[in-house]
Design a protein around this motif. Structure first.
Motif, PDB file in Angstrom:
ATOM      1  N   TRP A 159       6.601 -12.054  -4.701  1.00  0.00           N
ATOM      2  CA  TRP A 159       6.834 -10.723  -4.538  1.00  0.00           C
ATOM      3  C   TRP A 159       7.699 -10.038  -5.378  1.00  0.00           C
ATOM      4  N   ILE A 160       8.581 -10.660  -6.127  1.00  0.00           N
ATOM      5  CA  ILE A 160       9.666 -10.079  -6.992  1.00  0.00           C
ATOM      6  C   ILE A 160       8.972 -10.047  -8.255  1.00  0.00           C
ATOM      7  N   MET A 161       8.009 -11.212  -8.674  1.00  0.00           N
ATOM      8  CA  MET A 161       7.488 -11.207  -9.819  1.00  0.00           C
ATOM      9  C   MET A 161       6.354 -10.072 -10.072  1.00  0.00           C
ATOM     10  N   LEU A 162       5.691  -9.797  -8.901  1.00  0.00           N
ATOM     11  CA  LEU A 162       4.603  -8.855  -8.787  1.00  0.00           C
ATOM     12  C   LEU A 162       5.092  -7.572  -8.500  1.00  0.00           C
ATOM     13  N   ARG A 163       6.431  -7.336  -8.453  1.00  0.00           N
ATOM     14  CA  ARG A 163       6.993  -5.943  -8.158  1.00  0.00           C
ATOM     15  C   ARG A 163       6.550  -5.413  -6.892  1.00  0.00           C
ATOM     16  N   THR A 220       0.665  -1.599  -2.694  1.00  0.00           N
ATOM     17  CA  THR A 220       2.221  -2.062  -2.370  1.00  0.00           C
ATOM     18  C   THR A 220       2.033  -2.996  -1.203  1.00  0.00           C
ATOM     19  N   ILE A 221       2.714  -3.938  -1.478  1.00  0.00           N
ATOM     20  CA  ILE A 221       2.965  -5.030  -0.272  1.00  0.00           C
ATOM     21  C   ILE A 221       4.090  -4.544   0.317  1.00  0.00           C
ATOM     22  N   SER A 222       3.958  -4.708   1.910  1.00  0.00           N
ATOM     23  CA  SER A 222       4.992  -4.219   2.663  1.00  0.00           C
ATOM     24  C   SER A 222       6.488  -4.988   2.414  1.00  0.00           C
ATOM     25  N   TYR A 223       7.547  -4.403   2.602  1.00  0.00           N
ATOM     26  CA  TYR A 223       9.009  -4.954   2.423  1.00  0.00           C
ATOM     27  C   TYR A 223       9.203  -5.971   3.458  1.00  0.00           C
ATOM     28  N   GLN A 224       8.159  -5.947   4.531  1.00  0.00           N
ATOM     29  CA  GLN A 224       8.339  -7.039   5.684  1.00  0.00           C
ATOM     30  C   GLN A 224       8.337  -8.435   4.771  1.00  0.00           C
ATOM     31  N   TYR A 225       7.267  -8.580   3.908  1.00  0.00           N
ATOM     32  CA  TYR A 225       7.051  -9.923   3.543  1.00  0.00           C
ATOM     33  C   TYR A 225       8.297 -10.461   2.860  1.00  0.00           C
TER      34      TYR A 225
END
Length: 280
Positions: free
Chosen positions: A71-75, A84-89
């Motif tokens: 998630w971090i590498m893909l920002r 955008t991928i939810s901050y839930q993950y």
């Protein structure tokens, strides 16, 4: 070494939580399609379904599946659809990892003998509770499939606690009373209000948490902490008009937070309470 292993296990468990929550909701939302489309049913299977982007449904590669780091590498965006991928993950993965480590560091009893088994069973219980917390926060529902699975694990944990106790009959009595206190109060509220004040899922969750708590005092402490947390959050929101009196606030997440606090710090809290209020 143990802390590092638990941290990694927690990250993996958190990743499983995200997949479990999403797949269960998709299964409920698209139940009709699942009945007629076997391939779609397989893709959403908890056991054999491949990981996919929740937005574009593209199957993810191995490099996309590293908990937190991907998630971090893909920002925070999908590699394939750029949505955008939810901050839930990442939050679920980080929180589960942290709670695994905290549970180990502050476990109230020395981890020897039967306590090792009890702690080992607590980790999947904790994972399932986090899944319930997220699901209830997002959709105001507590899936019975998760609750029943956790109940089976909690029963096994309770049996080990009772059999390893110096006074097994007393331990059995305490567990029984804890169950009735945990779920009984919510069952009464549910019946009196005809399900308007509290949902059936909260009642089932209450039985489960009472079983995990193991003693009447711990069961009551779960309810007290949950009520306190709920009040501390809802009252400021109501007074600031960010929340309406008619708004629905799920109580399940507060119960789960209370259970996690009691499982790790409950004995210390009860000892402090007895010392201040009962022995002074």
């Amino acid at each position: 070494m143990e802390i590092a292993i638990l941290g990694v296990l927690g990250l993996c468990a958190g990743s499983f939580v995200n997949a479990l929550v999403w797949r269960l909701h998709e299964q409920e939302t698209h139940a009709d399609r699942i009945k007629t489309d076997k391939n779609y049913q397989k893709s959403l299977s908890i056991y054999v379904g491949r990981s996919m982007c929740p937005n574009c449904k593209h199957e993810l590669s191995v490099k996309d599946l590293v908990p937190l780091l991907s998630w971090i590498m893909l920002r925070g965006k999908c590699r394939y659809c750029n949505k955008t991928i939810s901050y839930q993950y990442p939050l679920a993965e980080a929180a589960t990892s942290l709670l695994f480590v905290v549970s180990y560091l502050w476990w109230p009893v020395t981890l020897t003998g039967s306590q090792i088994a009890i702690f080992a069973l607590w980790l999947p219980l904790l994972t399932g509770l986090i899944a319930l917390l997220i699901y209830d926060l997002r959709w105001q529902l507590l899936p019975t499939r998760i609750i029943y699975t956790l109940t089976a694990i909690a029963v096994l944990q309770a049996i080990i606690k009772i059999l390893s106790s110096d006074k097994p009959y007393l331990a059995l009595l305490n567990t029984t009373l804890a169950i009735f206190l945990g779920g009984g109060l919510f069952y009464i509220i549910y019946q009196v209000s005809s399900g308007k004040w509290i949902g059936g899922g909260d009642v089932r969750l209450g039985w489960l948490l009472g079983l995990i708590a193991g003693t009447p005092a711990r069961s009551l402490l779960v309810i007290f902490i949950a009520s306190l947390c709920g009040s501390l959050i809802s009252i400021p929101l109501l007074t600031s008009h960010r929340l309406k009196r008619t708004s629905i606030i799920p109580f399940g997440p507060f119960l789960i937070i209370g259970m996690i606090i009691v499982q790790i710090f409950g004995e210390g809290i009860l000892t402090w309470y007895n010392h201040i209020f009962l022995l002074s």
